[in-house]
Design a protein around this motif. Structure first.
Motif, PDB file in Angstrom:
ATOM      1  N   ARG A 107      43.741  48.708  36.714  1.00  0.00           N
ATOM      2  CA  ARG A 107      43.147  48.312  35.429  1.00  0.00           C
ATOM      3  C   ARG A 107      43.037  46.802  35.322  1.00  0.00           C
ATOM      4  NH1 ARG A 107      44.795  51.548  30.004  1.00  0.00           N
ATOM      5  NH2 ARG A 107      44.111  53.599  30.650  1.00  0.00           N
ATOM      6  N   ALA A 108      44.106  46.106  35.723  1.00  0.00           N
ATOM      7  CA  ALA A 108      44.093  44.639  35.670  1.00  0.00           C
ATOM      8  C   ALA A 108      43.007  44.081  36.588  1.00  0.00           C
ATOM      9  CB  ALA A 108      45.464  44.085  36.045  1.00  0.00           C
ATOM     10  N   TYR A 109      42.865  44.662  37.760  1.00  0.00           N
ATOM     11  CA  TYR A 109      41.842  44.232  38.713  1.00  0.00           C
ATOM     12  C   TYR A 109      40.436  44.415  38.130  1.00  0.00           C
ATOM     13  CZ  TYR A 109      38.741  44.462  42.773  1.00  0.00           C
ATOM     14  OH  TYR A 109      37.694  44.286  43.648  1.00  0.00           O
ATOM     15  N   ASN A 110      40.151  45.592  37.624  1.00  0.00           N
ATOM     16  CA  ASN A 110      38.827  45.868  37.049  1.00  0.00           C
ATOM     17  C   ASN A 110      38.531  44.966  35.858  1.00  0.00           C
ATOM     18  OD1 ASN A 110      38.033  47.876  38.871  1.00  0.00           O
ATOM     19  ND2 ASN A 110      39.165  49.432  37.748  1.00  0.00           N
ATOM     20  N   ALA A 111      39.514  44.760  35.024  1.00  0.00           N
ATOM     21  CA  ALA A 111      39.323  43.889  33.863  1.00  0.00           C
ATOM     22  C   ALA A 111      39.099  42.453  34.308  1.00  0.00           C
ATOM     23  CB  ALA A 111      40.532  43.976  32.948  1.00  0.00           C
ATOM     24  N   CYS A 112      39.799  42.036  35.329  1.00  0.00           N
ATOM     25  CA  CYS A 112      39.622  40.700  35.876  1.00  0.00           C
ATOM     26  C   CYS A 112      38.190  40.510  36.354  1.00  0.00           C
ATOM     27  CB  CYS A 112      40.614  40.465  37.013  1.00  0.00           C
ATOM     28  SG  CYS A 112      40.443  38.871  37.849  1.00  0.00           S
ATOM     29  N   LEU A 113      37.678  41.468  37.114  1.00  0.00           N
ATOM     30  CA  LEU A 113      36.304  41.363  37.604  1.00  0.00           C
ATOM     31  C   LEU A 113      35.309  41.180  36.465  1.00  0.00           C
ATOM     32  CD1 LEU A 113      36.149  44.122  40.379  1.00  0.00           C
ATOM     33  CD2 LEU A 113      36.119  41.645  40.716  1.00  0.00           C
ATOM     34  N   ILE A 114      35.453  41.972  35.440  1.00  0.00           N
ATOM     35  CA  ILE A 114      34.527  41.923  34.308  1.00  0.00           C
ATOM     36  C   ILE A 114      34.643  40.590  33.569  1.00  0.00           C
ATOM     37  CG2 ILE A 114      34.045  42.920  32.028  1.00  0.00           C
ATOM     38  CD1 ILE A 114      34.954  45.647  33.314  1.00  0.00           C
ATOM     39  N   THR A 115      35.859  40.209  33.244  1.00  0.00           N
ATOM     40  CA  THR A 115      36.083  39.002  32.455  1.00  0.00           C
ATOM     41  C   THR A 115      35.721  37.748  33.241  1.00  0.00           C
ATOM     42  OG1 THR A 115      37.826  40.126  31.254  1.00  0.00           O
ATOM     43  CG2 THR A 115      37.788  37.727  31.114  1.00  0.00           C
ATOM     44  N   GLU A 137      31.146  40.598  43.009  1.00  0.00           N
ATOM     45  CA  GLU A 137      31.482  40.683  44.434  1.00  0.00           C
ATOM     46  C   GLU A 137      32.218  39.431  44.909  1.00  0.00           C
ATOM     47  OE1 GLU A 137      28.078  41.104  43.394  1.00  0.00           O
ATOM     48  OE2 GLU A 137      28.559  43.213  43.086  1.00  0.00           O
ATOM     49  N   THR A 138      31.880  38.281  44.357  1.00  0.00           N
ATOM     50  CA  THR A 138      32.513  37.034  44.786  1.00  0.00           C
ATOM     51  C   THR A 138      33.918  36.875  44.222  1.00  0.00           C
ATOM     52  OG1 THR A 138      31.616  35.746  42.948  1.00  0.00           O
ATOM     53  CG2 THR A 138      30.264  35.893  44.961  1.00  0.00           C
ATOM     54  N   LEU A 139      34.286  37.732  43.297  1.00  0.00           N
ATOM     55  CA  LEU A 139      35.589  37.627  42.628  1.00  0.00           C
ATOM     56  C   LEU A 139      36.583  38.691  43.078  1.00  0.00           C
ATOM     57  CD1 LEU A 139      34.069  36.906  39.140  1.00  0.00           C
ATOM     58  CD2 LEU A 139      35.292  35.266  40.582  1.00  0.00           C
ATOM     59  N   ARG A 140      36.198  39.490  44.030  1.00  0.00           N
ATOM     60  CA  ARG A 140      37.073  40.591  44.452  1.00  0.00           C
ATOM     61  C   ARG A 140      38.430  40.100  44.934  1.00  0.00           C
ATOM     62  NH1 ARG A 140      32.508  44.275  47.324  1.00  0.00           N
ATOM     63  NH2 ARG A 140      31.748  45.232  45.401  1.00  0.00           N
ATOM     64  N   GLU A 141      38.452  39.160  45.854  1.00  0.00           N
ATOM     65  CA  GLU A 141      39.737  38.691  46.391  1.00  0.00           C
ATOM     66  C   GLU A 141      40.572  37.949  45.348  1.00  0.00           C
ATOM     67  OE1 GLU A 141      41.390  39.626  49.105  1.00  0.00           O
ATOM     68  OE2 GLU A 141      39.690  40.979  49.297  1.00  0.00           O
ATOM     69  N   PRO A 142      39.986  37.013  44.588  1.00  0.00           N
ATOM     70  CA  PRO A 142      40.799  36.359  43.558  1.00  0.00           C
ATOM     71  C   PRO A 142      41.344  37.348  42.517  1.00  0.00           C
ATOM     72  CG  PRO A 142      38.784  35.109  43.927  1.00  0.00           C
ATOM     73  CD  PRO A 142      38.658  36.393  44.698  1.00  0.00           C
ATOM     74  N   CYS A 143      40.557  38.351  42.168  1.00  0.00           N
ATOM     75  CA  CYS A 143      41.036  39.344  41.191  1.00  0.00           C
ATOM     76  C   CYS A 143      42.087  40.259  41.798  1.00  0.00           C
ATOM     77  CB  CYS A 143      39.867  40.130  40.603  1.00  0.00           C
ATOM     78  SG  CYS A 143      38.932  39.178  39.365  1.00  0.00           S
ATOM     79  N   ARG A 144      41.958  40.571  43.089  1.00  0.00           N
ATOM     80  CA  ARG A 144      43.028  41.338  43.758  1.00  0.00           C
ATOM     81  C   ARG A 144      44.318  40.523  43.748  1.00  0.00           C
ATOM     82  NH1 ARG A 144      39.011  42.938  47.795  1.00  0.00           N
ATOM     83  NH2 ARG A 144      38.436  45.052  47.249  1.00  0.00           N
ATOM     84  N   CYS A 145      44.190  39.241  44.050  1.00  0.00           N
ATOM     85  CA  CYS A 145      45.344  38.338  44.012  1.00  0.00           C
ATOM     86  C   CYS A 145      45.990  38.378  42.632  1.00  0.00           C
ATOM     87  CB  CYS A 145      44.877  36.917  44.364  1.00  0.00           C
ATOM     88  SG  CYS A 145      46.096  35.616  44.103  1.00  0.00           S
ATOM     89  N   TYR A 146      45.175  38.232  41.587  1.00  0.00           N
ATOM     90  CA  TYR A 146      45.665  38.234  40.208  1.00  0.00           C
ATOM     91  C   TYR A 146      46.395  39.539  39.880  1.00  0.00           C
ATOM     92  CZ  TYR A 146      45.438  39.404  35.300  1.00  0.00           C
ATOM     93  OH  TYR A 146      45.768  39.848  34.055  1.00  0.00           O
ATOM     94  N   ALA A 147      45.754  40.661  40.178  1.00  0.00           N
ATOM     95  CA  ALA A 147      46.341  41.961  39.827  1.00  0.00           C
ATOM     96  C   ALA A 147      47.638  42.202  40.587  1.00  0.00           C
ATOM     97  CB  ALA A 147      45.328  43.078  40.093  1.00  0.00           C
ATOM     98  N   ARG A 148      47.636  41.918  41.882  1.00  0.00           N
ATOM     99  CA  ARG A 148      48.852  42.113  42.684  1.00  0.00           C
ATOM    100  C   ARG A 148      49.991  41.243  42.175  1.00  0.00           C
ATOM    101  NH1 ARG A 148      45.391  42.226  47.562  1.00  0.00           N
ATOM    102  NH2 ARG A 148      45.662  39.989  47.569  1.00  0.00           N
ATOM    103  N   ARG A 149      49.731  39.964  41.968  1.00  0.00           N
ATOM    104  CA  ARG A 149      50.780  39.043  41.523  1.00  0.00           C
ATOM    105  C   ARG A 149      51.332  39.440  40.156  1.00  0.00           C
ATOM    106  NH1 ARG A 149      51.511  33.650  43.326  1.00  0.00           N
ATOM    107  NH2 ARG A 149      50.374  33.216  45.224  1.00  0.00           N
TER     108      ARG A 149
END
Length: 119
Positions: free
Chosen positions: A49-57, A67-79
């Protein structure tokens, strides 16, 4: 899947909208009503949920393709989820959004992952 994305975006936006008053004045802004769909989520589902919300926001904030935010948002959600305590996970399950201490961890994760704070 569309419902999960919208719900996830709601969680992220609610979390970020509540962060500024909390950081600025030491109090929290009025929060949205609890999300009953969060009650039985696993940490992995909360991370999704955090990952998907990150992508949108972040796509809106940065005017960038998701697509360009996938890795930074994965980083955010994981951390963010990895840093949360059991109490913070349980608080999320009760409400559907991050409590104050988890919100602070989410903001730290945004910074570490070089994403914009939406506040």
């Amino acid at each position: 899947m569309r419902l999960a994305t919208v719900s996830g975006a709601f969680v992220f936006v609610a979390m970020m909208a509540a962060a500024l008053p909390a950081l600025a004045s030491g109090t929290t802004a009025p929060l949205p009503p609890p999300d009953p769909t969060a009650a039985n989520l696993s940490p992995a589902q909360i991370r999704d949920r955090a990952y998907n919300a990150c992508l949108i926001t972040q796509a809106k904030l940065m005017a960038a393709p998701r697509e360009t935010l996938r890795e930074p948002c994965r980083c955010y959600a994981r951390r963010t989820i990895a840093a949360m305590t059991k109490d913070e996970i349980n608080a999320f399950r009760q409400t559907g959004y991050f409590n104050d201490s988890a919100r602070a961890k989410a903001l730290e994760a945004l910074d570490a992952c070089k994403l914009r704070r939406p506040i």
